[in-house]
Design an enzyme around this catalytic site. Structure first.
Site, PDB file in Angstrom:
ATOM      1  N   CYS A  12       0.820  -1.215   0.000  1.00  0.00           N
ATOM      2  CA  CYS A  12       0.000   0.000   0.000  1.00  0.00           C
ATOM      3  C   CYS A  12       0.852   1.262   0.000  1.00  0.00           C
ATOM      4  O   CYS A  12       0.338   2.367  -0.126  1.00  0.00           O
ATOM      5  CB  CYS A  12      -0.951  -0.013   1.186  1.00  0.00           C
ATOM      6  SG  CYS A  12      -1.979  -1.485   1.184  1.00  0.00           S
ATOM      7  N   HIS A  62      -9.216   3.729  -1.381  1.00  0.00           N
ATOM      8  CA  HIS A  62      -7.845   3.222  -1.254  1.00  0.00           C
ATOM      9  C   HIS A  62      -7.460   2.327  -2.427  1.00  0.00           C
ATOM     10  O   HIS A  62      -7.288   1.123  -2.275  1.00  0.00           O
ATOM     11  CB  HIS A  62      -7.722   2.488   0.086  1.00  0.00           C
ATOM     12  CG  HIS A  62      -6.340   2.010   0.411  1.00  0.00           C
ATOM     13  ND1 HIS A  62      -5.194   2.612  -0.077  1.00  0.00           N
ATOM     14  CD2 HIS A  62      -5.918   0.979   1.192  1.00  0.00           C
ATOM     15  CE1 HIS A  62      -4.136   1.953   0.376  1.00  0.00           C
ATOM     16  NE2 HIS A  62      -4.544   0.963   1.135  1.00  0.00           N
TER      17      HIS A  62
END
Lengths: 82, 383
Positions: B82, B332
């Site tokens: 991420c 996200h």
């Protein structure tokens, strides 16, 4: 197998990845063994009251996934409450 | 000194009619238009992406970007789960330090919603250790371990966590590019179903599609010509063990602590100087730990501090956090997130943050985490 330890921290997984879909919800615990080694594993044969920090557990051999990519049943370490 | 001169992002959300590279093309074209640069003025590209190789058997994205941009320049992909976007930005900055008078494009993108949740969750689990995957620990599961440990240690409840999501959804309602524009209450969070105890659906960032891009330059003539420009005071990366259990503390991301210390030292400013921050709130607990580990809040006080809501826009606080809506409400798309965070700080520092504009913002920080804390990136910008 048959190693004793206690729960350092726990969670219960409700939305798993593909391999574990049919077992959900299932608890996963981080256990500190008597030799201080830390191991993750699922908790089996449990009551909700067993899900707490410091709970004593013992390692057992259990089926982890019913279908692995190799086409064999995957076994691994899980824990059960003492 | 390196300057950030432009930012573009696509809408974040479930974008079923667009492919990964449709999104990449859209955001590249957007950022070039904004900075009035042509493709021929770009000297190198850094691309942040995590999952294309796993989910859609799509690697060598660097060459695909060359095709889109119609150039034959160096293009590199960065992958740090991420934190892929933040890592790509850091590499771009490092590239500029080694090359003068260059313009570098940094793109982050991810396409995640074309697959079943189980497929995407499994793919994301690739960022965890083998032992964690084998125990059936998902990504939410790892953060749930941190959350459960933290709540028990400092005697907080799930309600303390819920305020993070309430604040970030309010910010998301002010950001037209956010995945979620809906405000939510503490009650909504507490009554949402569990994902991994004690974390619930509304403690968790969504699975999103999206792409974001920035342009970095050290070309002084170009910087003078640009309407909007901010200085990159620091961009640093620190790594740590992939396995959560190998770390000394379960409720601390040491990589964040260490990278923040290095970044503040290099930027030659203090925590008090920061007016706006985008911190990595993949789960509610992550924002609380980030605020503590970045050094804004004392360890263990975050559960109480978040209830005061001083970091929410409009409450008069001296530091406003996650004005984009954070990962929670803005969405996200993992490779894009680190770039969107830096872009949001750019918008705030250049007065372009519209309804969520923090007045007189001079210094901003973005914080991007990979895995359960195996990578942390901190970027500090100033105007």
């Amino acid at each position: 197998m048959n190693k004793k330890g206690k729960i350092v921290v726990w969670t219960k997984i409700y939305t798993p990845g593909s391999d574990f879909k049919k077992y959900a919800p299932y608890p996963v615990v981080l256990v500190e063994l008597e030799n201080k080694e830390k191991i993750y594993g699922q908790l089996v044969d449990y009551e909700d009251s067993d899900l707490k920090t410091g709970k004593k557990v013992v390692s057992v051999l259990r089926k982890v996934r019913s279908s692995s990519e190799e086409g064999v049943i995957a076994y691994g370490v899980k824990f059960k409450p003492l | 000194m390196n300057h950030l001169i432009g930012y573009h992002t696509t809408q974040f959300g479930e974008l079923w009619d667009k492919s990964l590279f449709d999104l990449v093309e859209e955001t590249i074209s957007g950022v070039l238009k904004q900075t009035k640069l042509t493709n021929k003025q770009i000297d190198a590209v850094f691309f942040g992406n995590m999952l294309a190789g796993v989910l859609e058997n799509n690697l060598h994205s660097t060459s695909k970007i060359a095709e889109i941009l119609k150039v034959n320049i160096p293009i590199f992909r960065a992958e740090a789960a991420c934190a892929s976007g933040g890592a790509a930005f850091n590499l771009a900055k490092t590239y500029l330090e080694a090359n003068s008078n260059k313009n570098v494009l940094v793109v982050g993108a991810e396409k995640m919603t074309d697959y079943s949740p189980e497929q995407t969750i499994t793919a994301l689990s690739a960022a965890a250790s083998g032992e964690e995957q084998e125990a059936g620990l998902t990504f939410p599961g790892l953060y749930a371990l941190m959350a459960n440990f933290y709540l028990e240690k400092y005697h907080y409840t799930e309600e303390n966590l819920a305020y993070v999501s309430v604040k970030n959804h309010f910010h998301g309602s002010l950001n037209s590019k956010a995945h979620f524009r809906r405000q939510i209450t503490v009650k909504d969070v507490l009554s949402s179903p569990y994902v991994a105890f004690p974390l619930k659906v509304l403690d968790s960032s969504p699975i999103s599609d999206g792409a974001s891009a920035v342009i970095l330059t050290n070309n002084r003539d170009l910087i003078k010509k640009q309407k909007n420009s901010v200085t990159v005071l620091a961009s640093e990366v620190v790594t740590d063990t992939i396995s959560l259990k190998e770390r000394k503390q379960i409720d601390e991301i040491l990589a964040t602590k260490n990278v923040a210390d290095i970044a503040f030292k290099n930027a030659k400013i203090t925590r008090h100087d920061i007016d706006v921050a985008e911190v990595h709130d993949c789960f509610s607990i992550a924002e609380i730990l980030a605020m503590e580990d970045l050094g804004f809040w004392k360890k263990g006080t975050g559960g109480q501090k978040i209830k005061e809501m001083s970091t929410m826009y409009g409450n008069g606080g001296s530091l406003i956090v996650n004005t984009s809506g954070g990962l929670k409400a803005a969405g996200h798309p993992v490779g894009a997130t680190g770039i969107k965070q830096i872009g949001e700080i750019f918008l705030q520092l250049t007065g372009q943050a519209e309804k969520r504009q923090v007045r007189n913002a001079k210094y901003g920080l973005s914080h991007n985490v990979g895995g359960s804390g195996g990578t942390a990136v901190v970027t500090i910008l100033a105007v």
